[in-house]
Write a protein that holds these residues in place. Sequence first.
Motif, PDB file in Angstrom:
ATOM      1  N   ILE A  76       0.664  -1.338  -0.067  1.00  0.00           N
ATOM      2  CA  ILE A  76       0.126  -0.071   0.031  1.00  0.00           C
ATOM      3  C   ILE A  76       0.825   1.289  -0.178  1.00  0.00           C
ATOM      4  N   ASN A  77       1.793   1.143   0.910  1.00  0.00           N
ATOM      5  CA  ASN A  77       2.758   2.393   0.798  1.00  0.00           C
ATOM      6  C   ASN A  77       3.595   2.466  -0.179  1.00  0.00           C
ATOM      7  N   LEU A  78       4.183   1.546  -0.906  1.00  0.00           N
ATOM      8  CA  LEU A  78       4.897   1.464  -1.910  1.00  0.00           C
ATOM      9  C   LEU A  78       4.126   2.165  -2.975  1.00  0.00           C
ATOM     10  N   GLY A  79       2.948   1.575  -3.000  1.00  0.00           N
ATOM     11  CA  GLY A  79       1.949   2.203  -4.414  1.00  0.00           C
ATOM     12  C   GLY A  79       1.760   3.555  -4.222  1.00  0.00           C
ATOM     13  N   PHE A  80       1.513   3.958  -2.881  1.00  0.00           N
ATOM     14  CA  PHE A  80       1.222   5.391  -2.630  1.00  0.00           C
ATOM     15  C   PHE A  80       2.213   6.212  -3.281  1.00  0.00           C
ATOM     16  N   SER A  81       3.558   5.938  -2.650  1.00  0.00           N
ATOM     17  CA  SER A  81       4.415   6.723  -2.944  1.00  0.00           C
ATOM     18  C   SER A  81       4.859   6.902  -4.441  1.00  0.00           C
ATOM     19  N   LEU A  82       4.670   5.615  -5.117  1.00  0.00           N
ATOM     20  CA  LEU A  82       4.871   5.787  -6.615  1.00  0.00           C
ATOM     21  C   LEU A  82       3.633   6.565  -7.385  1.00  0.00           C
ATOM     22  N   ALA A  83       2.316   6.463  -6.655  1.00  0.00           N
ATOM     23  CA  ALA A  83       1.365   7.282  -7.256  1.00  0.00           C
ATOM     24  C   ALA A  83       1.527   8.700  -7.057  1.00  0.00           C
ATOM     25  N   ALA A  84       1.907   9.218  -5.982  1.00  0.00           N
ATOM     26  CA  ALA A  84       2.036  10.516  -5.603  1.00  0.00           C
ATOM     27  C   ALA A  84       3.030  11.085  -6.661  1.00  0.00           C
ATOM     28  N   ILE A  85       3.971  10.525  -6.930  1.00  0.00           N
ATOM     29  CA  ILE A  85       4.986  10.994  -8.066  1.00  0.00           C
ATOM     30  C   ILE A  85       4.547  10.939  -9.534  1.00  0.00           C
ATOM     31  N   PHE A  94      -5.382  16.629 -16.595  1.00  0.00           N
ATOM     32  CA  PHE A  94      -6.148  16.137 -15.530  1.00  0.00           C
ATOM     33  C   PHE A  94      -7.116  14.911 -15.713  1.00  0.00           C
ATOM     34  N   LEU A  95      -7.418  14.728 -16.997  1.00  0.00           N
ATOM     35  CA  LEU A  95      -8.224  13.679 -17.365  1.00  0.00           C
ATOM     36  C   LEU A  95      -7.235  12.419 -17.501  1.00  0.00           C
ATOM     37  N   LEU A  96      -6.200  12.480 -17.721  1.00  0.00           N
ATOM     38  CA  LEU A  96      -5.222  11.402 -17.661  1.00  0.00           C
ATOM     39  C   LEU A  96      -5.020  10.769 -16.348  1.00  0.00           C
ATOM     40  N   LEU A  97      -5.522  11.532 -15.197  1.00  0.00           N
ATOM     41  CA  LEU A  97      -5.310  11.125 -13.856  1.00  0.00           C
ATOM     42  C   LEU A  97      -6.480   9.765 -13.617  1.00  0.00           C
ATOM     43  N   PHE A  98      -7.699  10.395 -14.310  1.00  0.00           N
ATOM     44  CA  PHE A  98      -9.058   9.371 -14.173  1.00  0.00           C
ATOM     45  C   PHE A  98      -8.667   8.334 -14.922  1.00  0.00           C
ATOM     46  N   ALA A  99      -8.372   8.431 -16.025  1.00  0.00           N
ATOM     47  CA  ALA A  99      -8.159   7.345 -16.951  1.00  0.00           C
ATOM     48  C   ALA A  99      -7.227   6.208 -16.686  1.00  0.00           C
ATOM     49  N   ILE A 100      -6.001   6.874 -15.822  1.00  0.00           N
ATOM     50  CA  ILE A 100      -5.254   5.616 -15.318  1.00  0.00           C
ATOM     51  C   ILE A 100      -5.423   4.992 -14.045  1.00  0.00           C
ATOM     52  N   ASP A 101      -6.055   5.876 -13.280  1.00  0.00           N
ATOM     53  CA  ASP A 101      -6.900   5.293 -12.098  1.00  0.00           C
ATOM     54  C   ASP A 101      -8.004   4.384 -12.506  1.00  0.00           C
ATOM     55  N   ALA A 102      -8.818   4.456 -13.341  1.00  0.00           N
ATOM     56  CA  ALA A 102      -9.737   3.565 -13.756  1.00  0.00           C
ATOM     57  C   ALA A 102      -8.965   2.355 -14.346  1.00  0.00           C
ATOM     58  N   ALA A 103      -8.077   2.584 -15.300  1.00  0.00           N
ATOM     59  CA  ALA A 103      -7.452   1.445 -15.944  1.00  0.00           C
ATOM     60  C   ALA A 103      -6.729   0.538 -15.057  1.00  0.00           C
ATOM     61  N   THR A 104      -5.993   1.022 -13.818  1.00  0.00           N
ATOM     62  CA  THR A 104      -5.458  -0.046 -13.046  1.00  0.00           C
ATOM     63  C   THR A 104      -6.651  -0.661 -11.884  1.00  0.00           C
ATOM     64  N   ALA A 145       1.207  10.689 -10.386  1.00  0.00           N
ATOM     65  CA  ALA A 145       0.236  11.719 -10.545  1.00  0.00           C
ATOM     66  C   ALA A 145       0.481  12.981 -10.859  1.00  0.00           C
ATOM     67  N   GLY A 146       1.810  13.611 -10.235  1.00  0.00           N
ATOM     68  CA  GLY A 146       2.063  14.932 -10.409  1.00  0.00           C
ATOM     69  C   GLY A 146       2.330  15.315 -11.718  1.00  0.00           C
ATOM     70  N   PHE A 147       3.115  14.056 -12.542  1.00  0.00           N
ATOM     71  CA  PHE A 147       3.519  14.417 -13.948  1.00  0.00           C
ATOM     72  C   PHE A 147       2.417  14.434 -14.694  1.00  0.00           C
ATOM     73  N   ALA A 148       1.347  13.249 -14.380  1.00  0.00           N
ATOM     74  CA  ALA A 148       0.261  13.113 -15.192  1.00  0.00           C
ATOM     75  C   ALA A 148      -0.888  14.333 -15.233  1.00  0.00           C
ATOM     76  N   ALA A 149      -0.907  14.986 -13.990  1.00  0.00           N
ATOM     77  CA  ALA A 149      -1.613  16.286 -13.954  1.00  0.00           C
ATOM     78  C   ALA A 149      -1.136  17.368 -14.505  1.00  0.00           C
ATOM     79  N   GLN A 150       0.257  17.115 -14.889  1.00  0.00           N
ATOM     80  CA  GLN A 150       0.964  18.369 -15.697  1.00  0.00           C
ATOM     81  C   GLN A 150       0.331  18.333 -16.939  1.00  0.00           C
ATOM     82  N   ALA A 151       0.466  17.160 -17.570  1.00  0.00           N
ATOM     83  CA  ALA A 151      -0.209  16.786 -19.039  1.00  0.00           C
ATOM     84  C   ALA A 151      -1.550  17.129 -18.972  1.00  0.00           C
TER      85      ALA A 151
END
Length: 427
Positions: free
Chosen positions: A147-156, A166-176, A158-164
């Motif tokens: 959980i914590n490893l995934g959370f740490s990787l997600a935080a990093i 915001f819809l990418l955040l929802f798409a990747i979250d839904a895909a995983t 998600a920051g790059f995805a949000a810059q590209a």
Amino acid sequence: MQGWLRQAAGGLPRQFWFLWTGTLINRVGAFVVLFLSLYLTGERHFTQSQAGLVLGLYGVGGAIGTMAGGVLADRWGRRPTMLLAQFGAASLMLTLGFAHSYPQILVVTGLLGAFGEGVRPAFSAMMVDVVPERDRVRAYSLNYWAINLGFSLAAIAAGFAAQADFLLLFAIDAATTLVTATITLIFLKETRPARRPAPTGAAPTSGGGMFTALRDRTFLAFLLVNLLSVMVILQHWSTLPIAMQADGFSAATYGWVIAVNGIMIVSGQLFVPRLVEGRRSHRVLAVATLLIGVGFGLVAVAHAAWVYALTVVIWTLGEMLQSPSNAATVAALSPSALRGRYQGLNSLSWSIGTALAPVLGGLVLQGPGSTTLWTGCFAVCALAAAGHLLSGPARERRAALRRTEEAARIAAATPGRVVTTDLAPTT
């Protein structure tokens, strides 16, 4: 190293590793909740109060979802409940990304909270079903690490995805989430224990639904004691950044200070099972709670960044001890027929703590002040530690009864088989 890996991860059931893999994949893509407030205020231009209402509805939906998920896990089954929640959450995640009006976002976010959190009781119940009691602390430590490893990787990420976009955040979250649901569909088998008459002399808590769980005083006392430490540890994301800001530190400084928490868990959590092996869970929880109290109590005298980081080190040690021991205690106190409901109540207690922690912490910080808040945190944890020690013997008796009941259930299901009270079957 090989010996340590075998001790930390060896001998666990195959189905546990599918659950663990699903957890890691889902957490790596858990973008939306992390950045939802920024999305609402930045991309959708809602006010802070409007964003707060949306997040609050997610919490309300989550509370409803955990209770409903617990009941469904016991009545319908772990696997179908997980599939319903996971496929529903993936669909709602994508729907939220395309929702524009405020009423739409309110409704979809509330439903997302219900489906997103509704999977937890069934997931936890399935883990209890497949992992023998003697291995549960190890299993929960491994899951907490993922959980914590995934959370740490997600935080990093998600920051790059949000810059590209915001819809990418929802798409990747839904895909995983869809990938996790696919793992559940293909690789996981149903584990809900068959319903059988209760053995002679069994406690009345062996069945009877949610009201039976709510009448279990031993379990409710545990939840109440645990709630005290939950409200303290959740100050790390509500009042701790405010305290550091008042000391003149930037958001970036808070970021690296709190990052110590994730680094410690990822690098050290797998050593915890060996550390607590053979020790009584209520004593481990008492020590863990005291460490949490000491860590947050020392914030009262922290005025340098390195001191704040030291306080995080101390309470993170407590968190690392608390999490697997807490989960194993819930599992030990749960009758097999009601595991989903018990896990749902445990999740609900965390939801309550999540709601109360920022409110109470903010009121104390704004009223009596910072010193009162942090010394109060230590006092609350000291009270909780005493509660663990006082109620520990009753929990041990209840856990022993649950082991006896489960052994009798397995013996009834497989005539001619002798089952020991640690649930290691022998012919």
